[in-house]
Design a protein around this motif. Structure first.
Motif, PDB file in Angstrom:
ATOM      1  N   PRO A 140       0.821  -1.217   0.000  1.00  0.00           N
ATOM      2  CA  PRO A 140       0.000   0.000   0.000  1.00  0.00           C
ATOM      3  C   PRO A 140       0.853   1.264   0.000  1.00  0.00           C
ATOM      4  O   PRO A 140       1.905   1.309   0.638  1.00  0.00           O
ATOM      5  CB  PRO A 140      -0.796  -0.119   1.301  1.00  0.00           C
ATOM      6  N   ALA A 141       0.405   2.256  -0.753  1.00  0.00           N
ATOM      7  CA  ALA A 141       1.153   3.511  -0.868  1.00  0.00           C
ATOM      8  C   ALA A 141       0.712   4.467   0.235  1.00  0.00           C
ATOM      9  O   ALA A 141       0.152   5.538  -0.016  1.00  0.00           O
ATOM     10  CB  ALA A 141       0.930   4.121  -2.246  1.00  0.00           C
ATOM     11  N   CYS A 142       0.992   4.085   1.468  1.00  0.00           N
ATOM     12  CA  CYS A 142       0.508   4.843   2.614  1.00  0.00           C
ATOM     13  C   CYS A 142       1.060   6.268   2.649  1.00  0.00           C
ATOM     14  O   CYS A 142       0.375   7.187   3.114  1.00  0.00           O
ATOM     15  CB  CYS A 142       0.845   4.108   3.909  1.00  0.00           C
ATOM     16  N   ALA A 143       2.275   6.462   2.153  1.00  0.00           N
ATOM     17  CA  ALA A 143       2.863   7.802   2.179  1.00  0.00           C
ATOM     18  C   ALA A 143       2.092   8.768   1.299  1.00  0.00           C
ATOM     19  O   ALA A 143       2.117   9.982   1.527  1.00  0.00           O
ATOM     20  CB  ALA A 143       4.323   7.729   1.721  1.00  0.00           C
ATOM     21  N   ASN A 144       1.388   8.240   0.296  1.00  0.00           N
ATOM     22  CA  ASN A 144       0.616   9.077  -0.613  1.00  0.00           C
ATOM     23  C   ASN A 144      -0.883   9.025  -0.324  1.00  0.00           C
ATOM     24  O   ASN A 144      -1.681   9.490  -1.133  1.00  0.00           O
ATOM     25  CB  ASN A 144       0.858   8.641  -2.059  1.00  0.00           C
ATOM     26  N   CYS A 145      -1.254   8.481   0.813  1.00  0.00           N
ATOM     27  CA  CYS A 145      -2.660   8.265   1.138  1.00  0.00           C
ATOM     28  C   CYS A 145      -3.262   9.498   1.801  1.00  0.00           C
ATOM     29  O   CYS A 145      -2.727  10.000   2.794  1.00  0.00           O
ATOM     30  CB  CYS A 145      -2.807   7.057   2.049  1.00  0.00           C
ATOM     31  N   LEU A 146      -4.382   9.968   1.273  1.00  0.00           N
ATOM     32  CA  LEU A 146      -4.967  11.190   1.824  1.00  0.00           C
ATOM     33  C   LEU A 146      -5.749  10.963   3.111  1.00  0.00           C
ATOM     34  O   LEU A 146      -6.204  11.914   3.739  1.00  0.00           O
ATOM     35  CB  LEU A 146      -5.842  11.882   0.777  1.00  0.00           C
ATOM     36  N   ILE A 147      -5.877   9.692   3.534  1.00  0.00           N
ATOM     37  CA  ILE A 147      -6.563   9.427   4.809  1.00  0.00           C
ATOM     38  C   ILE A 147      -5.652   8.705   5.799  1.00  0.00           C
ATOM     39  O   ILE A 147      -6.128   8.097   6.752  1.00  0.00           O
ATOM     40  CB  ILE A 147      -7.857   8.608   4.589  1.00  0.00           C
ATOM     41  N   ARG A 148      -4.349   8.763   5.584  1.00  0.00           N
ATOM     42  CA  ARG A 148      -3.437   7.963   6.415  1.00  0.00           C
ATOM     43  C   ARG A 148      -3.509   8.323   7.896  1.00  0.00           C
ATOM     44  O   ARG A 148      -3.324   7.472   8.757  1.00  0.00           O
ATOM     45  CB  ARG A 148      -2.002   8.075   5.906  1.00  0.00           C
ATOM     46  N   ASP A 149      -3.790   9.588   8.222  1.00  0.00           N
ATOM     47  CA  ASP A 149      -3.873   9.988   9.626  1.00  0.00           C
ATOM     48  C   ASP A 149      -5.166   9.513  10.286  1.00  0.00           C
ATOM     49  O   ASP A 149      -5.276   9.494  11.519  1.00  0.00           O
ATOM     50  CB  ASP A 149      -3.758  11.504   9.757  1.00  0.00           C
ATOM     51  N   LEU A 150      -6.140   9.105   9.485  1.00  0.00           N
ATOM     52  CA  LEU A 150      -7.420   8.618   9.999  1.00  0.00           C
ATOM     53  C   LEU A 150      -7.516   7.099   9.963  1.00  0.00           C
ATOM     54  O   LEU A 150      -8.456   6.526  10.517  1.00  0.00           O
ATOM     55  CB  LEU A 150      -8.576   9.215   9.178  1.00  0.00           C
ATOM     56  N   CYS A 151      -6.561   6.464   9.329  1.00  0.00           N
ATOM     57  CA  CYS A 151      -6.592   5.017   9.111  1.00  0.00           C
ATOM     58  C   CYS A 151      -5.865   4.284  10.236  1.00  0.00           C
ATOM     59  O   CYS A 151      -4.720   4.604  10.554  1.00  0.00           O
ATOM     60  CB  CYS A 151      -5.951   4.685   7.765  1.00  0.00           C
ATOM     61  N   PRO A 152      -6.480   3.256  10.829  1.00  0.00           N
ATOM     62  CA  PRO A 152      -5.855   2.528  11.946  1.00  0.00           C
ATOM     63  C   PRO A 152      -4.977   1.379  11.517  1.00  0.00           C
ATOM     64  O   PRO A 152      -4.468   0.650  12.382  1.00  0.00           O
ATOM     65  CB  PRO A 152      -7.086   2.004  12.699  1.00  0.00           C
ATOM     66  N   TYR A 153      -4.745   1.211  10.199  1.00  0.00           N
ATOM     67  CA  TYR A 153      -3.957   0.075   9.703  1.00  0.00           C
ATOM     68  C   TYR A 153      -2.574   0.060  10.377  1.00  0.00           C
ATOM     69  O   TYR A 153      -1.814   1.016  10.290  1.00  0.00           O
ATOM     70  CB  TYR A 153      -3.818   0.179   8.186  1.00  0.00           C
ATOM     71  N   GLU A 154      -2.254  -1.057  11.035  1.00  0.00           N
ATOM     72  CA  GLU A 154      -1.042  -1.143  11.840  1.00  0.00           C
ATOM     73  C   GLU A 154       0.231  -1.253  11.015  1.00  0.00           C
ATOM     74  O   GLU A 154       1.296  -0.809  11.446  1.00  0.00           O
ATOM     75  CB  GLU A 154      -1.138  -2.324  12.799  1.00  0.00           C
ATOM     76  N   ASP A 155       0.148  -1.848   9.837  1.00  0.00           N
ATOM     77  CA  ASP A 155       1.347  -2.094   9.034  1.00  0.00           C
ATOM     78  C   ASP A 155       1.495  -1.044   7.930  1.00  0.00           C
ATOM     79  O   ASP A 155       1.770  -1.363   6.776  1.00  0.00           O
ATOM     80  CB  ASP A 155       1.287  -3.495   8.420  1.00  0.00           C
ATOM     81  N   LYS A 156       1.332   0.204   8.280  1.00  0.00           N
ATOM     82  CA  LYS A 156       1.444   1.276   7.300  1.00  0.00           C
ATOM     83  C   LYS A 156       2.832   1.300   6.690  1.00  0.00           C
ATOM     84  O   LYS A 156       3.844   1.168   7.395  1.00  0.00           O
ATOM     85  CB  LYS A 156       1.124   2.634   7.931  1.00  0.00           C
ATOM     86  N   ASN A 157       2.867   1.484   5.377  1.00  0.00           N
ATOM     87  CA  ASN A 157       4.119   1.509   4.642  1.00  0.00           C
ATOM     88  C   ASN A 157       4.470   2.960   4.342  1.00  0.00           C
ATOM     89  O   ASN A 157       4.102   3.513   3.332  1.00  0.00           O
ATOM     90  CB  ASN A 157       3.952   0.706   3.333  1.00  0.00           C
ATOM     91  N   LEU A 158       5.201   3.576   5.273  1.00  0.00           N
ATOM     92  CA  LEU A 158       5.546   4.996   5.148  1.00  0.00           C
ATOM     93  C   LEU A 158       6.981   5.204   4.716  1.00  0.00           C
ATOM     94  O   LEU A 158       7.412   6.330   4.570  1.00  0.00           O
ATOM     95  CB  LEU A 158       5.296   5.705   6.488  1.00  0.00           C
TER      96      LEU A 158
END
Length: 214
Positions: A196-214
């Motif tokens: 997942p492109a978490c660094a480019n995600c516009l809801i990353r601060d609202l998303c609880p996904y534990e394995d964020k790929n930043l």
């Protein structure tokens, strides 16, 4: 699987989706309700890009159920043989065309039950057609929506039917019409399965996904 998000967080998420893309569109090319129904039927276990490549010349020639019957099963196969499961899909599409001509005067019915009674049409296909053509807030849950719904907590469920109900129950009504398109596109291009492109995600601060790929 995340916990189901609260109303205020979900509203913030869809407010951002709307701001970024106010009128999201499905990527399957079509010219009327019938060609949309055929395209969605062909898209099972296939990519939208692959379906579009096959249907451009097909839909230049065939735009009604009667024209599909005139083309015939073998003629249809010549157009769609690059698509997975093409023989079975061709058989269903010809049977579908016969039913539409005989029972519906060549028109595509706009009830979920009538659509699902057609050969090769399941609930997801029916929901796509109802949403994209008749602008009914039906939620067509595919693998992308199932993943995004559970990963983010927007719509949590153990199967596609549960996720569909979770979207209907938890997404504010003013966002329901486009909800499945926002979620599909987010899953296809940002919240991908493997990376997942978490660094480019516009809801990353609202998303609880534990394995964020930043």
């Amino acid at each position: 699987m995340a916990q189901q998000l609260d109303y205020h967080t979900i509203r913030k998420i869809f407010t951002r989706f709307h701001a970024a893309d106010p009128e999201p569109k499905g990527e399957l090319e079509h010219v009327n309700a019938y060609t949309l129904l055929v395209a969605v039927t062909l898209s099972a276990q296939a990519t939208d890009a692959g379906v579009n490549k096959a249907t451009r010349p097909l839909f230049a020639r065939v735009r009604t159920p009667q024209q599909m019957l005139d083309l015939g099963e073998e003629g249809l196969i010549e157009h769609i043989k690059t698509i997975g499961l093409y023989r079975n899909k061709a058989k269903n599409i010809i049977r579908m065309a016969r039913i539409l001509v005989d029972d519906y005067g060549g028109e595509v019915p706009n009830s979920r039950a009538a659509l699902q009674a057609l050969p090769g049409v399941g609930r997801k296909t029916a929901n796509v057609v109802l949403n994209m053509w008749w602008h009914f807030p039906a939620q067509a849950v595919d693998t992308h929506i199932f993943r995004v719904g559970n990963r983010t907590g927007i719509a949590v469920g153990k199967d596609v039917n549960a996720v569909e109900r979770a979207i209907e129950d938890n997404v504010p009504v003013d966002f329901l019409l486009h909800a499945h398109h926002w979620l599909i596109l987010h899953g296809r291009y940002v919240c991908r399965a493997r990376k997942p492109a978490c660094a480019n995600c516009l809801i990353r601060d609202l998303c609880p996904y534990e394995d964020k790929n930043l």
